[in-house]
Design a protein around this motif. Structure first.
Motif, PDB file in Angstrom:
ATOM      1  N   ALA A 472     -18.844 -34.981  34.112  1.00  0.00           N
ATOM      2  CA  ALA A 472     -17.627 -35.238  34.900  1.00  0.00           C
ATOM      3  C   ALA A 472     -16.665 -36.124  34.115  1.00  0.00           C
ATOM      4  CB  ALA A 472     -17.988 -35.885  36.230  1.00  0.00           C
ATOM      5  N   TYR A 473     -17.209 -37.144  33.433  1.00  0.00           N
ATOM      6  CA  TYR A 473     -16.346 -38.028  32.645  1.00  0.00           C
ATOM      7  C   TYR A 473     -15.722 -37.276  31.473  1.00  0.00           C
ATOM      8  CZ  TYR A 473     -14.625 -41.767  29.716  1.00  0.00           C
ATOM      9  OH  TYR A 473     -13.805 -42.559  28.952  1.00  0.00           O
ATOM     10  N   ARG A 474     -16.510 -36.395  30.847  1.00  0.00           N
ATOM     11  CA  ARG A 474     -15.980 -35.631  29.712  1.00  0.00           C
ATOM     12  C   ARG A 474     -14.756 -34.820  30.129  1.00  0.00           C
ATOM     13  NH1 ARG A 474     -15.624 -30.842  27.883  1.00  0.00           N
ATOM     14  NH2 ARG A 474     -16.734 -29.962  29.679  1.00  0.00           N
ATOM     15  N   LYS A 475     -14.829 -34.187  31.328  1.00  0.00           N
ATOM     16  CA  LYS A 475     -13.706 -33.392  31.808  1.00  0.00           C
ATOM     17  C   LYS A 475     -12.487 -34.269  32.089  1.00  0.00           C
ATOM     18  CE  LYS A 475     -16.470 -29.726  33.971  1.00  0.00           C
ATOM     19  NZ  LYS A 475     -16.848 -29.076  35.260  1.00  0.00           N
ATOM     20  N   ALA A 476     -12.734 -35.435  32.716  1.00  0.00           N
ATOM     21  CA  ALA A 476     -11.629 -36.336  33.035  1.00  0.00           C
ATOM     22  C   ALA A 476     -10.987 -36.875  31.771  1.00  0.00           C
ATOM     23  CB  ALA A 476     -12.135 -37.483  33.912  1.00  0.00           C
ATOM     24  N   ASP A 477     -11.807 -37.256  30.811  1.00  0.00           N
ATOM     25  CA  ASP A 477     -11.293 -37.819  29.564  1.00  0.00           C
ATOM     26  C   ASP A 477     -10.519 -36.773  28.766  1.00  0.00           C
ATOM     27  OD1 ASP A 477     -11.133 -40.045  27.700  1.00  0.00           O
ATOM     28  OD2 ASP A 477     -12.480 -38.873  26.419  1.00  0.00           O
ATOM     29  N   GLN A 478     -11.009 -35.555  28.772  1.00  0.00           N
ATOM     30  CA  GLN A 478     -10.321 -34.470  28.071  1.00  0.00           C
ATOM     31  C   GLN A 478      -8.955 -34.216  28.703  1.00  0.00           C
ATOM     32  OE1 GLN A 478     -12.201 -30.580  28.351  1.00  0.00           O
ATOM     33  NE2 GLN A 478     -11.569 -30.074  26.271  1.00  0.00           N
ATOM     34  N   PHE A 479      -8.913 -34.248  30.048  1.00  0.00           N
ATOM     35  CA  PHE A 479      -7.640 -34.051  30.749  1.00  0.00           C
ATOM     36  C   PHE A 479      -6.669 -35.182  30.418  1.00  0.00           C
ATOM     37  CE2 PHE A 479      -4.798 -34.863  34.297  1.00  0.00           C
ATOM     38  CZ  PHE A 479      -4.291 -33.610  34.586  1.00  0.00           C
ATOM     39  N   ALA A 480      -7.130 -36.448  30.534  1.00  0.00           N
ATOM     40  CA  ALA A 480      -6.250 -37.596  30.286  1.00  0.00           C
ATOM     41  C   ALA A 480      -5.748 -37.614  28.848  1.00  0.00           C
ATOM     42  CB  ALA A 480      -6.982 -38.897  30.608  1.00  0.00           C
ATOM     43  N   GLY A 481      -6.617 -37.191  27.917  1.00  0.00           N
ATOM     44  CA  GLY A 481      -6.214 -37.200  26.517  1.00  0.00           C
ATOM     45  C   GLY A 481      -5.197 -36.135  26.160  1.00  0.00           C
ATOM     46  N   SER A 482      -5.083 -35.114  27.010  1.00  0.00           N
ATOM     47  CA  SER A 482      -4.182 -34.000  26.696  1.00  0.00           C
ATOM     48  C   SER A 482      -2.797 -34.157  27.320  1.00  0.00           C
ATOM     49  CB  SER A 482      -4.809 -32.686  27.186  1.00  0.00           C
ATOM     50  OG  SER A 482      -4.872 -32.659  28.610  1.00  0.00           O
ATOM     51  N   ASP A 530       3.626 -54.294  34.258  1.00  0.00           N
ATOM     52  CA  ASP A 530       5.008 -54.253  33.770  1.00  0.00           C
ATOM     53  C   ASP A 530       5.199 -53.217  32.665  1.00  0.00           C
ATOM     54  OD1 ASP A 530       5.676 -56.249  35.537  1.00  0.00           O
ATOM     55  OD2 ASP A 530       5.404 -57.868  34.080  1.00  0.00           O
ATOM     56  N   LYS A 531       4.130 -52.874  31.963  1.00  0.00           N
ATOM     57  CA  LYS A 531       4.234 -51.921  30.858  1.00  0.00           C
ATOM     58  C   LYS A 531       4.112 -50.468  31.329  1.00  0.00           C
ATOM     59  CE  LYS A 531       2.431 -55.143  27.386  1.00  0.00           C
ATOM     60  NZ  LYS A 531       1.358 -55.403  26.383  1.00  0.00           N
ATOM     61  N   THR A 532       3.783 -50.262  32.610  1.00  0.00           N
ATOM     62  CA  THR A 532       3.658 -48.900  33.138  1.00  0.00           C
ATOM     63  C   THR A 532       5.010 -48.438  33.658  1.00  0.00           C
ATOM     64  OG1 THR A 532       1.364 -49.338  33.793  1.00  0.00           O
ATOM     65  CG2 THR A 532       2.441 -47.412  34.764  1.00  0.00           C
ATOM     66  N   ASP A 533       5.533 -47.380  33.069  1.00  0.00           N
ATOM     67  CA  ASP A 533       6.842 -46.847  33.461  1.00  0.00           C
ATOM     68  C   ASP A 533       6.670 -45.593  34.321  1.00  0.00           C
ATOM     69  OD1 ASP A 533       8.265 -48.783  31.994  1.00  0.00           O
ATOM     70  OD2 ASP A 533       7.991 -47.622  30.138  1.00  0.00           O
ATOM     71  N   ILE A 534       7.760 -45.237  35.000  1.00  0.00           N
ATOM     72  CA  ILE A 534       7.766 -43.999  35.778  1.00  0.00           C
ATOM     73  C   ILE A 534       7.404 -42.825  34.868  1.00  0.00           C
ATOM     74  CG2 ILE A 534       9.203 -42.405  37.101  1.00  0.00           C
ATOM     75  CD1 ILE A 534       8.644 -44.864  38.649  1.00  0.00           C
ATOM     76  N   ASN A 535       6.542 -41.934  35.355  1.00  0.00           N
ATOM     77  CA  ASN A 535       6.060 -40.722  34.668  1.00  0.00           C
ATOM     78  C   ASN A 535       4.976 -41.001  33.630  1.00  0.00           C
ATOM     79  OD1 ASN A 535       7.771 -39.077  36.172  1.00  0.00           O
ATOM     80  ND2 ASN A 535       9.432 -39.269  34.682  1.00  0.00           N
ATOM     81  N   ASP A 536       4.531 -42.274  33.494  1.00  0.00           N
ATOM     82  CA  ASP A 536       3.407 -42.569  32.604  1.00  0.00           C
ATOM     83  C   ASP A 536       2.109 -42.066  33.223  1.00  0.00           C
ATOM     84  OD1 ASP A 536       5.015 -43.738  30.766  1.00  0.00           O
ATOM     85  OD2 ASP A 536       4.284 -45.791  31.038  1.00  0.00           O
ATOM     86  N   VAL A 537       1.200 -41.610  32.358  1.00  0.00           N
ATOM     87  CA  VAL A 537      -0.111 -41.132  32.799  1.00  0.00           C
ATOM     88  C   VAL A 537      -1.157 -42.175  32.431  1.00  0.00           C
ATOM     89  CG1 VAL A 537      -1.835 -39.296  32.610  1.00  0.00           C
ATOM     90  CG2 VAL A 537       0.608 -38.728  32.518  1.00  0.00           C
ATOM     91  N   SER A 538      -2.106 -42.402  33.323  1.00  0.00           N
ATOM     92  CA  SER A 538      -3.113 -43.442  33.134  1.00  0.00           C
ATOM     93  C   SER A 538      -4.268 -42.982  32.265  1.00  0.00           C
ATOM     94  CB  SER A 538      -3.671 -43.876  34.494  1.00  0.00           C
ATOM     95  OG  SER A 538      -4.550 -42.874  35.005  1.00  0.00           O
ATOM     96  N   GLN A 539      -5.115 -43.936  31.932  1.00  0.00           N
ATOM     97  CA  GLN A 539      -6.410 -43.625  31.354  1.00  0.00           C
ATOM     98  C   GLN A 539      -7.330 -43.160  32.476  1.00  0.00           C
ATOM     99  OE1 GLN A 539      -5.248 -46.616  32.018  1.00  0.00           O
ATOM    100  NE2 GLN A 539      -6.866 -48.145  32.339  1.00  0.00           N
ATOM    101  N   VAL A 540      -8.591 -42.909  32.163  1.00  0.00           N
ATOM    102  CA  VAL A 540      -9.553 -42.486  33.185  1.00  0.00           C
ATOM    103  C   VAL A 540     -10.068 -43.718  33.927  1.00  0.00           C
ATOM    104  CG1 VAL A 540     -11.761 -41.356  33.627  1.00  0.00           C
ATOM    105  CG2 VAL A 540     -10.252 -40.490  31.831  1.00  0.00           C
TER     106      VAL A 540
END
Length: 704
Positions: A472-482, A530-540
């Motif tokens: 499950a983590y592998r899938k989430a990490d692959q998605f976040a990295g892409s 403060d460093k997170t802007d609109i449309n930024d994507v998070s880590q897992v």
């Protein structure tokens, strides 16, 4: 040789550089972080209450003491949810210690040492003391236990002495708060004129004819709302729209669900446990040792699962039953006979008919209505259907009147409980039962029983294996990295049909949950960084049994209210204003209501409301509209109002008839009703007033 000398000359510089680098590596986060002294922030100030700054260290010290006391009382370490609750409790205590104390001192309120003795071991024992020193067998308060405890207090370990000192301090604080609230509560007063006005509102009756054009009759798509109109409305109603710092995120989840192999392995284990439970000499101890969930040893039929209820008729002493699967948990039970409970359990349904007000005439009207419904049920009408359409108890009405199972332990009002438990079987109770809530029509659907089934139960929950978690983590990490942006996020979701995007709107900075996701504090902190802007994507993020990847889609700021912060609400308000103008213009001058309705055409409703009160009157299609009711009751008989805008549409009201409430000599019931309403809100309103006056600045979300 010259080269060696050169190296020696430079070696001191090299050592210095390495040493400095190590220092920055070890403490760099503290020195250069966003709240550090070199980073430009002050990580010591947690907040401010009534002008007093609260530093993080003093708050943490208070929290540590509370946590230690909690763990000493419960005998276990505080979990994350408990820590969150203790943190909130510690903050609220600070508000009391600072903001409330300021008010106490102004009023001269104190709790003397003599009062404390009286509360702990005197004639007016505090409820907290009574609860803490209740006899474990009888539940009765044991005053001698308090005296003995205090005599031996100095011989107890220091943590227990400190815990008692804090307990006494809380008693003093609670008594001060109680005095303050009682002072405010007893200062409230309802005048005779107010009571008379309430009586008139409840008992003056009117019959109205009215023309009603609801807003919804004009399609939203025909009304164009511009940003300039929204801005104008917001400027004119600025006080109604308070700014608040929030974040809106969209996210996808990658659940950690047990795989087929995980389920098969547990099923094999549960069958082995079943054999062990069957042969165990001490089956209760065996069950406790092997169960993932604490299971009751005595169960009533009402508390059983549906699967277990079906097996009751096959129970044989010593027999093992199951496994029964509920969600991701398997259950097995060993039956050891029955015993009698001191309480009985029953299942019943009811229809509540509530009087409109406390007057005798209103009660009689309600009684007659209830008798009529009871007669219809006796004649064959469906109890469930009558409950759904007539009962004043909305919670049970939507279930056909079903109240579920309950015991004769005072959970129901006494007249109701007495009537239900006087039944020996099932069926309709052939009389009305009156309580303080109104008149009840009751049907017993499962006969009373005090039989308890003695069961040794084991519950085992399917836990995903580490391999399942890793996948499950592998899938989430692959998605976040892409994905790095909102558009890439959307494209990736579109390409993977198994993913579903959820939206969490306007999360407050203090939130610990994101929609139904528990323990999601890290997601919220990321969104507010403060460093997170609109449309930024998070880590897992890992939360309980799932991984989450989020994208920040919206921000609001408490110091700057913008139309986007309330766009939907503002648009609805402005759209209705424009609809009202259009409808009013089309209706034209007031004349004969039938002619006006015919002229207007589709959407115009001509209705009547007969024998209604100002306090509780409902209009057929418009529902409760206080503006329309006020206009109608304010007319003279036979007169019509101008065209006006109500809560949900545009009206013209005509008063057909009005019956004034008869004069009465005693308005005490209405005065009491109003007084109780004020007193019930006093504590809440007082707390809000003290907090507002203290101008509280809460920065806890920056630290926790």
């Amino acid at each position: 040789m010259a080269l060696i000398n050169k190296i020696r000359e430079k070696s001191g510089i090299a050592v210095t550089v390495i040493a400095v680098s190590l220092i920055f590596f070890i403490v760099g986060g503290d020195l250069l972080g966003p709240n550090s002294m070199f980073g430009g922030g002050n990580n010591q100030t947690l907040g401010e209450i009534a002008g007093k700054e609260i530093d993080i260290q003093s708050f943490q010290n208070r929290l540590d003491v509370m946590r230690q006391n909690y763990e000493a009382q419960t005998g276990r370490a505080a979990g994350e949810q408990e820590i969150v609750a203790l943190r909130e409790q510690a903050w609220n205590q600070l508000i009391v210690d600072i903001a409330y104390k300021e008010q106490y001192e102004k009023l001269g309120l104190t709790v003397t040492d003599e009062e404390m003795v009286d509360m702990v071991q005197g004639n007016h024992i505090s409820p907290s003391i009574q609860q803490a020193f209740a006899n474990p067998t009888t539940g009765a308060f044991d005053k001698s236990a308090v005296v003995n405890y205090l005599k031996n207090l100095k011989t107890l370990p220091l943590p227990q002495q400190q815990s008692w000192a804090e307990f006494e301090q809380n008693l003093r604080s609670d008594r001060l708060r109680q005095k303050y609230e009682n002072l405010v509560r007893t200062s409230t007063y309802v005048t005779k004129a107010e009571a008379e006005k309430e009586y008139m509102a409840q008992n003056t009756r009117a019959s109205l004819r009215y023309l009603y054009v609801p807003f919804y009759s004009v399609p939203d798509t025909t009304i164009k709302v511009t940003d300039s109109q929204l801005e104008s409305y917001l400027s004119a109603h600025r006080d109604e729209y308070k700014g608040v710092s929030t974040r809106t995120v969209q996210y996808v989840t990658f659940p950690v669900l047990p795989a087929k192999d995980d389920s098969a392995a547990l099923y094999t284990e549960i069958k082995t446990l079943a054999r062990g439970l069957a042969s165990a000499e001490n089956d209760s101890a065996y069950a406790r040792m092997n169960s993932d969930i604490a299971m009751p040893t005595d169960m009533s039929y009402a508390s059983m699962s549906d699967q277990l209820k079906e097996a009751v008729t096959t129970f044989v002493p010593g027999g093992v039953y199951g496994p029964y699967r509920e969600g991701n948990t398997y259950f097995i039970y060993k039956y050891n006979g029955t015993k009698k409970d001191s309480l009985s359990t029953v299942k019943a349904s009811h229809i509540l008919i509530r009087p409109e007000n406390p007057s005798d005439s209103a009660k009689e009207v309600a009684r007659q209505r209830a008798e009529g419904i009871l007669g219809q049920i006796r004649g064959g009408a469906s109890f469930e259907a009558m409950a759904a359409t007539n009962s004043a108890d909305p919670g049970s009405a939507q279930r056909g009147g079903d109240l579920g199972y309950f015991q004769n332990n005072g959970s129901m009002v006494k007249p109701f409980e007495d009537a239900v438990f006087s039944m020996s079987g099932t069926g309709l109770i052939g009389r009305l039962v009156e309580s303080q809530f109104g008149f009840h029509i009751i049907k017993v659907t499962d006969a009373k029983s005090n039989t308890l089934y003695r069961l040794a139960g084991i519950a085992k929950t399917i836990a995903p294996s580490q391999a399942t978690r890793d996948e499950a983590y592998r899938k989430a990490d692959q998605f976040a990295g892409s994905v790095k942006t909102k558009s890439q996020f959307d494209e990736a979701v579109k390409a993977d049909k198994s993913l579903v995007v959820a939206t969490a709107n306007r999360l407050p900075e203090s939130s610990s949950n994101v929609n139904a996701i528990q323990n999601a504090r890290e997601i919220v902190r990321w969104a507010f960084n403060d460093k997170t802007d609109i449309n930024d994507v998070s880590q897992v993020f890992e939360t309980d049994d799932q991984y989450v990847v989020a994208v920040l889609t919206g921000k609001t700021d408490e110091d700057e209210v913008k139309i986007d912060d309330f766009r939907d609400e503002l648009t609805a308000k402005v759209r209705n204003q424009l609809k009202a103008e259009q409808i009013t213009s089309k209706l034209g001058a007031v004349g004969d209501l039938e002619a006006m309705a015919k002229k207007y055409g589709a959407g115009a409703l001509l209705e009547t409301a007969n024998d209604i009160s100002l306090a509780t009157g409902l209009l057929s299609s418009a529902g409760f509209d206080p503006i329309a009711l006020g206009k109608g009751f304010g007319l003279q008989k036979g007169k019509k109002s101008p065209v006006f805008t109500g809560e949900n549409g545009v009206f013209v009201m005509e008063l057909v008839d009005r019956t004034e409430a008869p004069q009465i000599a005693d308005y005490t019931p209405y005065k009491t009703q109003l007084q109780q309403g004020i007193e019930s809100r006093a504590s809440f309103l007082l707390n809000e007033a003290v907090r507002d006056n203290a101008k509280i600045v809460d920065r806890r979300a920056k630290f926790f």
